[in-house]
Design a protein around this motif. Structure first.
Motif, PDB file in Angstrom:
ATOM      1  N   ASP A   1       0.962  -1.311   0.064  1.00 17.99           N
ATOM      2  CA  ASP A   1       0.055   0.083   0.080  1.00 17.99           C
ATOM      3  C   ASP A   1       0.877   1.175   0.138  1.00 17.99           C
ATOM      4  OD1 ASP A   1      -1.972   1.958   0.336  1.00 17.99           O
ATOM      5  OD2 ASP A   1      -2.328   1.581   2.583  1.00 17.99           O
ATOM      6  N   ILE A   2       0.816   1.844  -0.944  1.00 11.71           N
ATOM      7  CA  ILE A   2       1.678   3.322  -1.334  1.00 11.71           C
ATOM      8  C   ILE A   2       1.087   4.406  -0.700  1.00 11.71           C
ATOM      9  CG2 ILE A   2       2.903   4.636  -2.686  1.00 11.71           C
ATOM     10  CD1 ILE A   2       3.636   2.177  -4.345  1.00 11.71           C
ATOM     11  N   GLY A   3       1.459   5.112   0.128  1.00 14.04           N
ATOM     12  CA  GLY A   3       0.781   6.230   0.817  1.00 14.04           C
ATOM     13  C   GLY A   3      -0.352   5.880   1.675  1.00 14.04           C
TER      14      GLY A   3
ATOM     15  N   ALA B   1       3.589  -1.424   3.787  1.00 17.40           N
ATOM     16  CA  ALA B   1       2.738  -0.148   3.827  1.00 17.40           C
ATOM     17  C   ALA B   1       3.813   1.011   3.934  1.00 17.40           C
ATOM     18  CB  ALA B   1       1.754  -0.015   4.883  1.00 17.40           C
ATOM     19  N   TRP B   2       3.651   2.105   3.026  1.00 15.46           N
ATOM     20  CA  TRP B   2       4.825   3.145   2.847  1.00 15.46           C
ATOM     21  C   TRP B   2       4.071   4.288   2.849  1.00 15.46           C
ATOM     22  CZ3 TRP B   2       7.718   1.539  -2.125  1.00 15.46           C
ATOM     23  CH2 TRP B   2       8.372   0.138  -1.973  1.00 15.46           C
ATOM     24  N   ASP B   3       4.601   5.383   3.535  1.00 17.30           N
ATOM     25  CA  ASP B   3       4.253   6.670   3.648  1.00 17.30           C
ATOM     26  C   ASP B   3       5.251   7.660   3.777  1.00 17.30           C
ATOM     27  OD1 ASP B   3       1.168   7.855   4.047  1.00 17.30           O
ATOM     28  OD2 ASP B   3       2.695   9.337   4.237  1.00 17.30           O
ATOM     29  N   ASN B   4       5.334   8.949   3.231  1.00 14.06           N
ATOM     30  CA  ASN B   4       6.489   9.835   3.612  1.00 14.06           C
ATOM     31  C   ASN B   4       6.174  10.724   4.932  1.00 14.06           C
ATOM     32  OD1 ASN B   4       4.540  11.396   2.692  1.00 14.06           O
ATOM     33  ND2 ASN B   4       5.784  12.614   1.197  1.00 14.06           N
ATOM     34  N   SER B   5       4.981  10.497   5.539  1.00 19.00           N
ATOM     35  CA  SER B   5       4.847  11.362   6.927  1.00 19.00           C
ATOM     36  C   SER B   5       4.902  10.557   7.924  1.00 19.00           C
ATOM     37  CB  SER B   5       3.310  11.728   6.565  1.00 19.00           C
ATOM     38  OG  SER B   5       2.955  12.106   8.137  1.00 19.00           O
ATOM     39  N   ILE B   6       5.977  10.955   8.616  1.00 18.24           N
ATOM     40  CA  ILE B   6       6.117  10.249  10.129  1.00 18.24           C
ATOM     41  C   ILE B   6       4.914  10.194  11.033  1.00 18.24           C
ATOM     42  CG2 ILE B   6       7.642  10.286  12.125  1.00 18.24           C
ATOM     43  CD1 ILE B   6       9.857  11.571  10.284  1.00 18.24           C
ATOM     44  N   LYS B   7       4.229  11.376  10.980  1.00 16.22           N
ATOM     45  CA  LYS B   7       2.970  11.368  11.842  1.00 16.22           C
ATOM     46  C   LYS B   7       2.138  10.279  11.440  1.00 16.22           C
ATOM     47  CE  LYS B   7       3.821  15.912  13.496  1.00 16.22           C
ATOM     48  NZ  LYS B   7       3.317  17.548  13.665  1.00 16.22           N
TER      49      LYS B   7
ATOM     50  N   LEU C   1       8.702   6.108   3.308  1.00 15.32           N
ATOM     51  CA  LEU C   1       9.351   6.370   1.932  1.00 15.32           C
ATOM     52  C   LEU C   1       8.710   7.111   0.898  1.00 15.32           C
ATOM     53  CD1 LEU C   1      10.301   2.561   0.793  1.00 15.32           C
ATOM     54  CD2 LEU C   1      11.950   4.390   1.050  1.00 15.32           C
ATOM     55  N   ASP C   2       9.189   7.916   0.086  1.00 14.85           N
ATOM     56  CA  ASP C   2       8.651   8.762  -0.772  1.00 14.85           C
ATOM     57  C   ASP C   2       8.408   8.291  -2.180  1.00 14.85           C
ATOM     58  OD1 ASP C   2       7.850  10.909  -2.156  1.00 14.85           O
ATOM     59  OD2 ASP C   2       9.066  12.444  -1.293  1.00 14.85           O
ATOM     60  N   ILE C   3       7.475   7.910  -2.519  1.00 19.41           N
ATOM     61  CA  ILE C   3       7.368   7.487  -4.046  1.00 19.41           C
ATOM     62  C   ILE C   3       7.861   8.302  -5.032  1.00 19.41           C
ATOM     63  CG2 ILE C   3       5.054   8.022  -4.538  1.00 19.41           C
ATOM     64  CD1 ILE C   3       6.770   4.669  -5.266  1.00 19.41           C
ATOM     65  N   LEU C   4       7.997   9.447  -4.789  1.00 18.29           N
ATOM     66  CA  LEU C   4       8.323  10.304  -5.690  1.00 18.29           C
ATOM     67  C   LEU C   4      10.019  10.414  -5.871  1.00 18.29           C
ATOM     68  CD1 LEU C   4       6.321  13.658  -5.317  1.00 18.29           C
ATOM     69  CD2 LEU C   4       5.875  11.588  -6.714  1.00 18.29           C
ATOM     70  N   LYS C   5      10.654   9.926  -5.149  1.00 23.77           N
ATOM     71  CA  LYS C   5      11.891   9.346  -5.092  1.00 23.77           C
ATOM     72  C   LYS C   5      12.577   8.275  -5.506  1.00 23.77           C
ATOM     73  CE  LYS C   5      12.608  13.122  -1.161  1.00 23.77           C
ATOM     74  NZ  LYS C   5      13.146  13.512   0.101  1.00 23.77           N
ATOM     75  N   LYS C   6      13.812   8.173  -5.763  1.00 22.27           N
ATOM     76  CA  LYS C   6      14.493   7.232  -6.373  1.00 22.27           C
ATOM     77  C   LYS C   6      14.411   6.045  -5.245  1.00 22.27           C
ATOM     78  CE  LYS C   6      17.758   4.975  -9.098  1.00 22.27           C
ATOM     79  NZ  LYS C   6      18.989   5.152  -9.996  1.00 22.27           N
ATOM     80  N   ILE C   7      13.801   4.849  -5.588  1.00 23.29           N
ATOM     81  CA  ILE C   7      13.297   3.911  -4.515  1.00 23.29           C
ATOM     82  C   ILE C   7      14.334   2.369  -5.031  1.00 23.29           C
ATOM     83  CG2 ILE C   7      11.916   2.350  -3.083  1.00 23.29           C
ATOM     84  CD1 ILE C   7       9.962   4.531  -3.300  1.00 23.29           C
ATOM     85  N   GLN C   8      15.078   1.799  -4.167  1.00 24.65           N
ATOM     86  CA  GLN C   8      15.608   0.633  -4.382  1.00 24.65           C
ATOM     87  C   GLN C   8      15.465  -0.288  -3.413  1.00 24.65           C
ATOM     88  OE1 GLN C   8      19.907   1.430  -4.811  1.00 24.65           O
ATOM     89  NE2 GLN C   8      19.783   1.965  -6.860  1.00 24.65           N
TER      90      GLN C   8
ATOM     91  N   ILE D   1       4.173   5.790  -9.698  1.00 23.81           N
ATOM     92  CA  ILE D   1       3.561   4.379  -9.169  1.00 23.81           C
ATOM     93  C   ILE D   1       3.532   3.485 -10.129  1.00 23.81           C
ATOM     94  CG2 ILE D   1       1.468   3.253  -8.065  1.00 23.81           C
ATOM     95  CD1 ILE D   1       0.903   6.157  -6.214  1.00 23.81           C
ATOM     96  N   ILE D   2       3.070   3.982 -11.557  1.00 23.84           N
ATOM     97  CA  ILE D   2       3.204   3.093 -12.493  1.00 23.84           C
ATOM     98  C   ILE D   2       4.666   2.716 -12.956  1.00 23.84           C
ATOM     99  CG2 ILE D   2       2.733   2.782 -14.893  1.00 23.84           C
ATOM    100  CD1 ILE D   2       0.287   4.633 -14.344  1.00 23.84           C
ATOM    101  N   GLU D   3       5.733   3.368 -12.798  1.00 23.68           N
ATOM    102  CA  GLU D   3       6.922   3.212 -13.272  1.00 23.68           C
ATOM    103  C   GLU D   3       7.639   2.234 -12.204  1.00 23.68           C
ATOM    104  OE1 GLU D   3      11.139   5.770 -13.255  1.00 23.68           O
ATOM    105  OE2 GLU D   3       9.308   6.794 -13.510  1.00 23.68           O
ATOM    106  N   PHE D   4       7.242   2.446 -10.921  1.00 23.95           N
ATOM    107  CA  PHE D   4       7.887   1.752  -9.883  1.00 23.95           C
ATOM    108  C   PHE D   4       6.966   0.217 -10.015  1.00 23.95           C
ATOM    109  CE2 PHE D   4       6.803  -0.139  -5.629  1.00 23.95           C
ATOM    110  CZ  PHE D   4       8.245  -0.343  -5.319  1.00 23.95           C
TER     111      PHE D   4
END
Length: 279
Positions: free
Chosen positions: A117-119, A140-146, A167-174, A224-227
């Motif tokens: 689940d992204i975001g 499950a990923w999110d870029n918000s710590i809160k 994690l931030d999906i807008l940044k490069k993810i490995q 998201i599609i690219e990833f």
């Protein structure tokens, strides 16, 4: 004051703000949550006395409602599919179409699969899927710590194990993991549309989860599609919640990226809001 008189008091204070049907719904939500009195109990005993301290507490909730505070933030939780989710202003209030998306995934997904689940926000999608897709592993990923703090608490409260990550999906993810299902309800409202958004949404819900800060309002879908092209297992499925005005554009993005069996689904109001595609 008894319940019947409080209902009159409640209605009088909110009649210029809400319809009679909305007031009725809000009233029964409030008394059930704070007094433990269901609608049936109210009908059976409308003269039940409200303690003075409780009346003062309930009166403060009326003031919040006058100020357009969403009832979900006042109560601090929502209940969906026999699960309880804590809700704060750091996460979006779950929408009916998101629950419909969950039902679509559950009905189409076999057990023993890996789901991302992204975001994740409050964790609602991840937690529901963990509960109802048997023997699944859910990430499950999110870029918000809160937001992640709320999501983690919700998973613990519902006794469900989720693998959370900032994690931030807008940044490069490995990553080394691959998934059978990827799902996301990303930000998709353009900044130019802010005037058309309800005040209670603009004023109380987190803008970062609603509005796209980038000039490209499809940026999250593109990323998201690219990833997903590399992160999905063979025959893996991508599910996305979308703005009805832009879902055809998302469908085109999926086609360009060689996704197959693309299917758009309407919500209960007949709006095209969800899309599914196979890698």
């Amino acid at each position: 004051m008894n319940l019947k008189n409080f209902k009159l008091f409640f209605s009088h204070n909110l009649k210029n703000k809400y319809s009679a049907e909305e007031i009725d719904s809000l009233y029964f939500n409030i008394i059930e949550f704070y007094l433990g009195v269901s609608k049936i109990k109210y009908i059976q005993n409308p003269l039940l006395k409200i303690p003075d301290l409780k009346f003062n507490e309930l009166s403060s909730k009326i003031e919040l409602l006058k100020n357009n505070t969403p009832i979900q933030y006042i109560l601090g939780e929502v209940n969906h599919k026999n699960l309880v989710f804590k809700i704060t202003k750091d996460v979006l209030i779950p929408r009916p179409e998101t629950l419909e998306l969950c039902d679509w995934i559950i009905s189409s997904t076999k057990k023993k699969c890996d789901i991302l689940d992204i975001g994740t926000g409050s964790g609602l999608i991840a937690i529901i899927l963990k509960k109802y897709v048997n023997q699944s592993r859910v990430f499950a990923w999110d870029n918000s710590i809160k937001a992640l703090e709320i999501a983690k608490k919700n998973s613990l409260d519902n006794n469900l194990e989720i693998n959370f990550k900032e994690l931030d999906i807008l940044k490069k993810i490995q990553i080394k993991d691959k998934f059978d299902v990827i799902v996301s309800n990303p930000p998709y409202v353009d900044k130019s549309e802010i005037l058309s958004i309800d005040d209670n949404v603009k004023k109380f819900e987190p803008h970062s989860a609603i509005f796209v800060e980038n000039d490209d309002n499809l940026i999250f879908y593109k990323k998201i599609i690219e990833f997903s092209k590399v992160a999905l297992n063979r025959l893996g499925v991508l599910y996305l919640e979308c703005h009805s005005d832009r879902i055809k554009s998302v469908s085109n993005l999926l086609k360009i990226n060689n996704f197959r069996k693309i299917k758009i689904r309407e919500d209960l109001y007949g709006r095209e809001r969800m899309i599914k595609a196979f890698i």
